[in-house]
Design an enzyme around this catalytic site. Structure first.
Site, PDB file in Angstrom:
ATOM      1  N   TYR A 291       0.876  -1.162  -0.049  1.00  0.00           N
ATOM      2  CA  TYR A 291       0.022  -0.105   0.001  1.00  0.00           C
ATOM      3  C   TYR A 291       0.805   1.163   0.107  1.00  0.00           C
ATOM      4  O   TYR A 291       0.431   2.409  -0.138  1.00  0.00           O
ATOM      5  CB  TYR A 291      -1.230  -0.048   1.282  1.00  0.00           C
ATOM      6  CG  TYR A 291      -1.832  -1.118   1.258  1.00  0.00           C
ATOM      7  CD1 TYR A 291      -2.151  -2.008   0.430  1.00  0.00           C
ATOM      8  CD2 TYR A 291      -2.582  -1.049   2.421  1.00  0.00           C
ATOM      9  CE1 TYR A 291      -2.934  -3.021   0.387  1.00  0.00           C
ATOM     10  CE2 TYR A 291      -3.451  -2.335   2.532  1.00  0.00           C
ATOM     11  CZ  TYR A 291      -3.624  -3.163   1.585  1.00  0.00           C
ATOM     12  OH  TYR A 291      -4.552  -4.228   1.633  1.00  0.00           O
TER      13      TYR A 291
ATOM     14  N   HIS B 109       1.415 -11.384   1.331  1.00  0.00           N
ATOM     15  CA  HIS B 109       0.161 -10.949   0.613  1.00  0.00           C
ATOM     16  C   HIS B 109      -0.291 -11.714  -0.496  1.00  0.00           C
ATOM     17  O   HIS B 109      -1.705 -11.576  -0.674  1.00  0.00           O
ATOM     18  CB  HIS B 109       0.677  -9.616   0.200  1.00  0.00           C
ATOM     19  CG  HIS B 109      -0.305  -8.427   0.178  1.00  0.00           C
ATOM     20  ND1 HIS B 109      -0.162  -7.253   0.232  1.00  0.00           N
ATOM     21  CD2 HIS B 109      -1.559  -8.522  -0.501  1.00  0.00           C
ATOM     22  CE1 HIS B 109      -1.228  -6.352   0.112  1.00  0.00           C
ATOM     23  NE2 HIS B 109      -2.110  -7.373  -0.311  1.00  0.00           N
TER      24      HIS B 109
HETATM   25  P1  NAD Z   1     -14.795  -1.862   1.945  1.00  0.00           P
HETATM   26  O1  NAD Z   1     -15.430  -3.155   1.519  1.00  0.00           O
HETATM   27  O2  NAD Z   1     -13.943  -1.599   3.155  1.00  0.00           O
HETATM   28  O3  NAD Z   1     -15.490  -0.643   1.289  1.00  0.00           O
HETATM   29  C1  NAD Z   1     -14.569   0.712   1.415  1.00  0.00           C
HETATM   30  C2  NAD Z   1     -15.671   1.613   0.571  1.00  0.00           C
HETATM   31  O4  NAD Z   1     -16.900   1.645   1.250  1.00  0.00           O
HETATM   32  C3  NAD Z   1     -15.058   3.067   0.823  1.00  0.00           C
HETATM   33  O5  NAD Z   1     -15.639   3.425  -0.573  1.00  0.00           O
HETATM   34  C4  NAD Z   1     -15.686   3.769   1.779  1.00  0.00           C
HETATM   35  O6  NAD Z   1     -15.979   5.055   1.245  1.00  0.00           O
HETATM   36  C5  NAD Z   1     -17.116   2.937   1.604  1.00  0.00           C
HETATM   37  N1  NAD Z   1     -17.673   2.954   3.300  1.00  0.00           N
HETATM   38  C6  NAD Z   1     -16.659   2.935   4.453  1.00  0.00           C
HETATM   39  N2  NAD Z   1     -17.657   2.971   5.448  1.00  0.00           N
HETATM   40  C7  NAD Z   1     -18.968   3.260   5.057  1.00  0.00           C
HETATM   41  C8  NAD Z   1     -19.925   3.322   5.774  1.00  0.00           C
HETATM   42  N3  NAD Z   1     -19.982   3.486   7.141  1.00  0.00           N
HETATM   43  N4  NAD Z   1     -21.090   3.667   5.115  1.00  0.00           N
HETATM   44  C9  NAD Z   1     -21.057   3.593   3.715  1.00  0.00           C
HETATM   45  N5  NAD Z   1     -20.012   3.584   2.900  1.00  0.00           N
HETATM   46  C10 NAD Z   1     -18.898   3.319   3.658  1.00  0.00           C
HETATM   47  O7  NAD Z   1     -13.416  -2.253   0.810  1.00  0.00           O
HETATM   48  P2  NAD Z   1     -11.706  -1.596   1.150  1.00  0.00           P
HETATM   49  O8  NAD Z   1     -11.523  -0.573   1.807  1.00  0.00           O
HETATM   50  O9  NAD Z   1     -11.151  -1.703  -0.283  1.00  0.00           O
HETATM   51  O10 NAD Z   1     -11.120  -2.872   1.722  1.00  0.00           O
HETATM   52  C11 NAD Z   1     -11.030  -2.996   2.979  1.00  0.00           C
HETATM   53  C12 NAD Z   1      -9.671  -3.171   3.413  1.00  0.00           C
HETATM   54  O11 NAD Z   1      -9.181  -4.579   3.160  1.00  0.00           O
HETATM   55  C13 NAD Z   1      -8.644  -2.437   2.980  1.00  0.00           C
HETATM   56  O12 NAD Z   1      -8.459  -1.019   3.531  1.00  0.00           O
HETATM   57  C14 NAD Z   1      -7.165  -3.281   3.094  1.00  0.00           C
HETATM   58  O13 NAD Z   1      -7.044  -3.121   4.078  1.00  0.00           O
HETATM   59  C15 NAD Z   1      -7.890  -4.557   2.800  1.00  0.00           C
HETATM   60  N6  NAD Z   1      -7.562  -5.419   1.565  1.00  0.00           N
HETATM   61  C16 NAD Z   1      -6.829  -6.356   1.591  1.00  0.00           C
HETATM   62  C17 NAD Z   1      -6.579  -7.218   0.262  1.00  0.00           C
HETATM   63  C18 NAD Z   1      -5.754  -8.258   0.194  1.00  0.00           C
HETATM   64  O14 NAD Z   1      -5.331  -8.497  -0.902  1.00  0.00           O
HETATM   65  N7  NAD Z   1      -5.375  -8.699   1.396  1.00  0.00           N
HETATM   66  C19 NAD Z   1      -7.282  -6.588  -0.946  1.00  0.00           C
HETATM   67  C20 NAD Z   1      -8.116  -5.410  -0.729  1.00  0.00           C
HETATM   68  C21 NAD Z   1      -8.585  -4.805   0.534  1.00  0.00           C
END
Ligand code: NAD
Length: 279
Positions: free
Chosen positions: A48, A103
């Site tokens: 990241y 990862h």
């Molecule tokens: P998420 O499903 O958490 O969705 C985030 C989205 O939802 C953002 O656009 C945000 O504005 C919106 N949101 C957040 N809270 C909200 C609420 N209360 N009401 C309405 N909308 C809301 O997706 P993400 O952030 O992409 O993923 C979460 C975490 O997963 C990442 O930050 C990362 O740490 C992890 N991740 C890991 C991998 C991996 O390969 N291990 C891949 C992708 C993401």
């Protein structure tokens, strides 16, 4: 707050924040705001390129390091690098990592695993895990590695609840951290009528109902958000409980679809990405 107990006895909070797709300054602000709202679980990654910002956010929050559960992930290009974990600790400005993942699965993951096992034995890492690994490689790790993985991190949400994988994890005591817990913000998922109805009943938002479903399903969640109101709301899910019937209603919207549809070949290619600056 509710906690998940890892199979080595360590307890981790079941809700936190993830900082994927945030600049270092954005991660710094989000982490500071989250910790000040009471969040104690932070998820970042070498890939990241915001571990330094995450570390600054932790310091600025004033919350003691021992009260925080810090998760990060080694990127494949440094799996075999002897100093990779020291460099990660330096960027995060900390002496230890609570949970360190590999990862992605790549040809050199076994070397990476030995690297994180070594750090675990040295106490620099309190738990280790595998992210995005298919079941056969997960099984190989369980069968052949000295320290068994404590956690997996995979995409999971009501459209893709990972039912089979969860059965396997239940047999081994490994936990599941759900990435894309809100479907990466997909409005179709968040606005499903079942969530709107339950949100009215409990006086919560649709997103909070989804997150509560995760926690009751045993998933650790760490939704991404730069919005302080959402960050606070996403953590405010421990004062109500969905009934068994409501959990079953939510199970019916399973579409068996992922948002991330990269092929194994695409993942292999992506895993070759060289890390950029993390300032
Ligand atoms: P998420 O499903 O958490 O969705 C985030 C989205 O939802 C953002 O656009 C945000 O504005 C919106 N949101 C957040 N809270 C909200 C609420 N209360 N009401 C309405 N909308 C809301 O997706 P993400 O952030 O992409 O993923 C979460 C975490 O997963 C990442 O930050 C990362 O740490 C992890 N991740 C890991 C991998 C991996 O390969 N291990 C891949 C992708 C993401």
């Amino acid at each position: 707050m509710e906690y998940f107990t890892l199979n080595n006895g360590i307890k981790m909070p079941m809700a936190g924040i993830g900082v994927f797709m945030m600049s270092p300054a954005e991660a710094e602000n989000a982490v500071e705001s989250a910790l000040k709202s009471g969040v104690r679980l932070i998820d970042t990654a070498n890939g990241y390129m915001n571990e330094s910002g995450t570390g600054r956010g932790i310091k600025k929050s004033g919350v003691a390091r021992e009260d925080i559960f810090l998760v990060t992930k080694l990127w494949p290009t440094v799996y075999e690098k002897e100093t990779a974990i020291e460099e990660t600790l330096k960027r995060l400005d900390t002496d230890y990592i609570d949970l360190l993942f590999l990862h992605q699965p790549t040809d050199n993951w076994r070397e990476g695993y030995r690297n994180i096992e070594k750090a675990y034995k040295e106490g620099k890492v309190k738990a280790i895990g595998l992210s995005n690994f298919p079941e056969e490689l997960l099984q190989e790790a369980i069968d052949t590695m000295e320290i068994k993985p404590h956690m997996v991190q995979v995409e999971a949400h009501p459209y893709f609840p990972q039912t089979e994988l969860k059965q396997k994890l239940a047999e081994t005591g490994m936990g599941l951290m759900a990435w894309y817990p809100l479907g990466h913000g997909d409005k179709n998922l968040i606005n499903e009528s079942v969530f709107t109805e339950l949100a009215k009943k409990y006086g919560k938002s649709n997103a909070q109902i989804i997150l509560r479903w995760h926690v009751q399903s045993g998933n650790v969640i760490f939704p991404g958000s730069k919005n302080p109101d959402h960050i606070r709301d996403n953590f405010d899910i421990f004062d109500f409980r969905l009934t068994e019937e409501e959990m079953e209603e939510i199970a019916k919207i399973n579409k068996n679809i992922r948002y991330y549809n990269g092929t194994p070949e695409m993942l292999q290619q992506y895993a070759k990405m060289e890390l950029g600056p993390d300032l």
